[in-house]
Enzyme design. Structure first.
Site: not given
Ligand code: NDP
Ligand code: 7N6
Length: 308
Positions: A226, A255, A274
């Site tokens: 993360r 994000e 991601h």
């Protein structure tokens, strides 16, 4: 647990098409429906979701389709008596393959040549830039499903694997397992440091300026965990100052990563949106987990991957 509906929240679309997820979850007994933010829930509902919503606390069970559940308020689930399960266990091939890809790109300079390709640029990297993964050391921080998958692949490539986990217990294909209080020692000799631990109070900010300074100047940081496990400014500075040689980031502080973020254009950074876990069979892997737990719930057994 008496489940009368499986509600697939629309946020699932962040990882796979909703209709594929619904089809994969379809069984003979329990209806499966797509729900949005206007839906309400009751004690007969199992919710399958990517993101948390307060309304889910009225359901009997919520299944998060990610391994990381840092966005969920575990204490609120415990207080409400709503079961929360996560999706650890299904990323043992996808994410490790992506990590091998990042390491190979850095070692063989593939990221540089791909950047040059659109300019028909034949420039070859300096003689001392390329190296082989074989013989290099990787430090894997977090030795669960993903960490084990990375260790297995790195070992097969002839790399020396060390790693970090809280328990310090031995892990197959990892030569030395350190505990978090030994992190500086663990990263010191590694050519690659790979973050694949959960985001917790303990891991937030784990890679700060001081830790980056412990890493070799020719080393690479890989973050598939993360964003906040790494201190953003410290990493940007370390790349600018060449304190480390590069970084591959799949997990970010915000994000999508903002358009103006300096790492988009950084020659020593590989930025992916991601997607390290993405695969065309994600819906099947999630459905298998949920169906196993539906059967367990029906038999009155404890749920697999229960985190609250
Ligand atoms: P697991 O639960 O299987 O493994 C987590 C590992 O982290 C365990 O070995 C645990 O070991 C270790 N760990 C926990 N706390 C620490 C700490 N303070 N320092 C070092 N190690 C620690 O999870 P997964 O492997 O399935 O996933 C790991 C994380 O990766 C997720 O939580 C998620 O945030 C991220 N992820 C990212 C994806 C992506 O798309 N980029 C996809 C999937 C996951 P021990 O208990 O012994 O400490
Ligand atoms: C989406 C996976 C996780 O924690 O961050 C990842 O599992 C997301 C495909």
């Amino acid at each position: 647990m008496d489940i009368s509906r499986i509600a697939v929240h629309e946020s699932v679309a962040k990882a796979c098409p909703l209709e594929l997820m619904v089809a994969a979850l379809q069984g003979p007994d329990i209806p499966v429906e797509i729900v949005g933010d206007d839906a309400s829930f009751d004690a007969g509902d199992c919710v399958v979701t990517f993101s948390p919503r307060d309304a889910f606390l009225n359901a009997i069970w919520v299944h998060g389709i990610r391994a990381g559940y840092d966005e969920f308020d575990v204490a609120a689930y415990e207080a409400a008596g709503t079961a929360l399960t996560n999706s650890t266990g299904i990323h043992g091939d996808t994410v490790p393959e992506t990590v091998v890809g990042y390491m190979t790109a850095f070692a063989r300079r593939l990221h540089i040549y791909r950047d040059h390709q659109s300019d028909s640029d034949w420039t070859q990297e300096p003689y001392d830039a390329p190296f082989t993964l074989t013989g290099e050391q990787v430090c894997v921080i977090g030795l669960g499903t993903i960490g084990q998958g990375i260790a297995d692949r790195a070992d097969a490539l002839g790399m020396e694997v060390v790693g970090v986990r809280r328990s310090g217990d031995p892990v197959e294909n990892v030569e030395r397992v350190y505990t978090p209080d030994e992190l500086d020692t663990a990263v010191a000799d590694a050519r690659f440091v790979v973050l694949c631990c959960p985001l917790t109070e303990e891991t937030e900010g784990m890679v700060d300026a001081a830790r980056l300074a412990q890493m070799r100047t020719d080393s690479y940081l890989v973050n598939v965990a993360r964003g906040p496990v790494v201190v953003e400014d410290a990493l940007v500075r370390a790349l600018d100052d060449e304190t480390i040689a590069g970084a591959a980031l799949d997990a970010h502080w915000e994000e999508p990563l903002p358009e103006e973020h300096p790492l988009w254009d950084h020659e020593s950074a590989i930025v992916t949106p991601h997607v390290a876990a993405f695969t065309n069979r994600y819906h099947e892997d999630i459905a298998a987990l949920v169906q196993e737990n539906v059967e367990r719930a029906t038999r009155g057994e404890s749920l697999r991957n229960r985190v609250a």
